[in-house]
Design an enzyme around this catalytic site. Structure first.
Site, PDB file in Angstrom:
ATOM      1  N   CYS A 264       9.641 -26.692  -6.214  1.00 48.99           N
ATOM      2  CA  CYS A 264      10.202 -25.299  -5.213  1.00 48.99           C
ATOM      3  C   CYS A 264       9.467 -25.348  -4.290  1.00 48.99           C
ATOM      4  O   CYS A 264       8.339 -25.297  -3.846  1.00 48.99           O
ATOM      5  CB  CYS A 264      10.831 -24.448  -5.944  1.00 48.99           C
ATOM      6  SG  CYS A 264      11.331 -23.363  -4.930  1.00 48.99           S
TER       7      CYS A 264
ATOM      8  N   GLN B  33       4.663  -7.700  -7.250  1.00 51.19           N
ATOM      9  CA  GLN B  33       5.179  -7.841  -6.177  1.00 51.19           C
ATOM     10  C   GLN B  33       4.985 -10.088  -5.724  1.00 51.19           C
ATOM     11  O   GLN B  33       4.250 -10.248  -6.201  1.00 51.19           O
ATOM     12  CB  GLN B  33       4.036  -7.627  -4.974  1.00 51.19           C
ATOM     13  CG  GLN B  33       3.894  -6.580  -4.900  1.00 51.19           C
ATOM     14  CD  GLN B  33       5.287  -5.806  -4.300  1.00 51.19           C
ATOM     15  OE1 GLN B  33       5.994  -6.426  -3.746  1.00 51.19           O
ATOM     16  NE2 GLN B  33       4.811  -4.208  -3.973  1.00 51.19           N
TER      17      GLN B  33
ATOM     18  N   CYS C  38      12.012  -1.829  -0.813  1.00 50.75           N
ATOM     19  CA  CYS C  38      12.605  -3.387  -0.774  1.00 50.75           C
ATOM     20  C   CYS C  38      14.261  -3.506  -0.698  1.00 50.75           C
ATOM     21  O   CYS C  38      14.735  -4.539  -1.626  1.00 50.75           O
ATOM     22  CB  CYS C  38      12.368  -3.612  -2.621  1.00 50.75           C
ATOM     23  SG  CYS C  38      12.899  -3.606  -3.822  1.00 50.75           S
TER      24      CYS C  38
ATOM     25  N   ASP D 122       6.629   4.010  -3.751  1.00 49.56           N
ATOM     26  CA  ASP D 122       7.392   2.084  -4.178  1.00 49.56           C
ATOM     27  C   ASP D 122       8.522   2.059  -5.178  1.00 49.56           C
ATOM     28  O   ASP D 122       8.183   1.805  -5.744  1.00 49.56           O
ATOM     29  CB  ASP D 122       6.111   1.009  -4.177  1.00 49.56           C
ATOM     30  CG  ASP D 122       6.670  -0.068  -3.563  1.00 49.56           C
ATOM     31  OD1 ASP D 122       7.991  -0.394  -3.104  1.00 49.56           O
ATOM     32  OD2 ASP D 122       5.700  -1.147  -4.069  1.00 49.56           O
TER      33      ASP D 122
ATOM     34  N   PHE E  89       6.423   5.834  -8.304  1.00 55.01           N
ATOM     35  CA  PHE E  89       6.663   4.958  -8.455  1.00 55.01           C
ATOM     36  C   PHE E  89       5.985   3.579  -8.256  1.00 55.01           C
ATOM     37  O   PHE E  89       5.866   2.424  -7.960  1.00 55.01           O
ATOM     38  CB  PHE E  89       7.985   4.162  -7.873  1.00 55.01           C
ATOM     39  CG  PHE E  89       9.090   5.389  -7.856  1.00 55.01           C
ATOM     40  CD1 PHE E  89      10.311   5.522  -8.462  1.00 55.01           C
ATOM     41  CD2 PHE E  89       9.351   6.511  -6.905  1.00 55.01           C
ATOM     42  CE1 PHE E  89      11.151   5.804  -8.633  1.00 55.01           C
ATOM     43  CE2 PHE E  89      10.320   7.235  -6.557  1.00 55.01           C
ATOM     44  CZ  PHE E  89      11.319   7.272  -7.381  1.00 55.01           C
TER      45      PHE E  89
END
Length: 308
Positions: free
Chosen positions: A75, A168, A266, A240, A195
């Site tokens: 990929c 991440q 996100c 976050d 978080f």
């Protein structure tokens, strides 16, 4: 490369990141947001974790809008370490079905399998033992093989990586977000990192970390957000949260004396909901910068700062 060879077949991407119109197309996802700066784009070939699938002896990525598995062995989004090990993983004697999370750590590759099949076979264990690049292989959190404790780093802070923990997707975007958070928190006397996960922001800010998982104080901020009394000693809060956002925590923050909120999200939808709570209570949005760390997908990371 003007087109990803798997685009439209593999279901991993909504947008063709190799297309010359990729930036223009993906930016449409943010057309209703009050951005304060241009997006930050992440390089392809840098993704250090990826979720693959297996079923009926096949290994790869799900086909677009299907449960059929595409035998992806290289990929363009992924780091070389993952692409190199894909043929070896595909050759394992898989039984049943499930997901295979591949994570590149400092000292090797961590594999975390989740499957409705509760047990792994002795044949699988013997085969995994032959793949030296794998430093840990777990099946439904049961250790199949472990050669070392997987390690990740946030700047110069080394952390043992728990199997399947959130990370991440690229070190590039992780560092970008960390640098922006540190700059925005300049001058803060006491910071709470909510978080906090494994501590991408916690250590560099010398902050108090809170999370249901991770390295901070174990606290479920969805059901038990920090109260106004607990927030009194902080002049800056970093958040976050997962895609569900931080609604309960925002409702406490607006009643607090916290003067700066740095919110990394996100999920633009839940970010907008939470931002409305903050701005209606008197916080002003001073910064909103999108980061394309989920390259090819419809998802964006948002970096935002609220002041009052």
């Amino acid at each position: 490369m003007k087109k990803c060879p798997f685009f439209g077949v593999c279901g991993g991407c909504k947008y063709d990141f190799a297309s010359p119109t990729y930036h223009e197309e993906k930016l449409k996802e943010l057309k209703n947001l009050p951005l304060t700066a241009a997006p930050i784009w992440t390089d392809i070939g840098t993704r250090r974790r990826a979720d693959f699938a297996f079923a009926d002896g096949n290994f790869g990525l799900y086909q677009h809008k299907s449960k059929n598995i595409v035998p992806v062995r290289d990929c363009p989004l992924l780091r070389t370490e993952i692409n190199n090990i894909l043929p070896l993983l595909a050759a394992l004697p898989w039984s049943g079905s499930g997901a295979c999370l591949i994570t590149v750590c400092n000292n090797g590759i961590d594999i975390a399998v989740t499957s409705p099949v509760p047990y792994f076979s002795s044949e699988l264990k013997k085969s995994v033992e032959k793949v030296q690049e794998i430093i840990r292989f777990t099946w439904n959190e049961h250790t199949v093989v472990q050669r070392k404790n997987p390690i990740i780093s946030f700047d110069d802070k080394d952390i043992e990586y728990p199997s399947g923990a959130f990370l991440q997707p690229t070190e590039q975007s992780e560092k970008t977000l960390r640098d922006m958070v540190v700059k925005a928190a300049t001058g803060a006397k006491k910071v709470a990192d909510l978080f906090c996960g494994l501590g991408n922001f916690t250590f560099v800010l010398n902050a108090d970390g809170f999370d249901i998982n991770g390295t901070g104080v174990k606290r479920d901020l969805f059901t038990h957000p920090l109260t106004t009394g607990m927030l009194e000693k902080y002049d800056c809060v970093v958040m976050d949260p997962p895609r569900a956002g931080a609604l309960s925590q925002c409702k406490e923050l607006v009643k607090s004396t916290v003067s700066k909120i740095i919110y990394v999200s996100c999920n633009p939808t839940t970010w907008q909901r939470d931002a409305n709570v903050l701005t209606h209570a008197g916080y002003k949005l001073s910064t909103l910068i999108p980061v394309d760390q989920f390259v090819g997908s419809a998802h964006w990371e948002l970096f935002s700062v609220f002041d009052r």
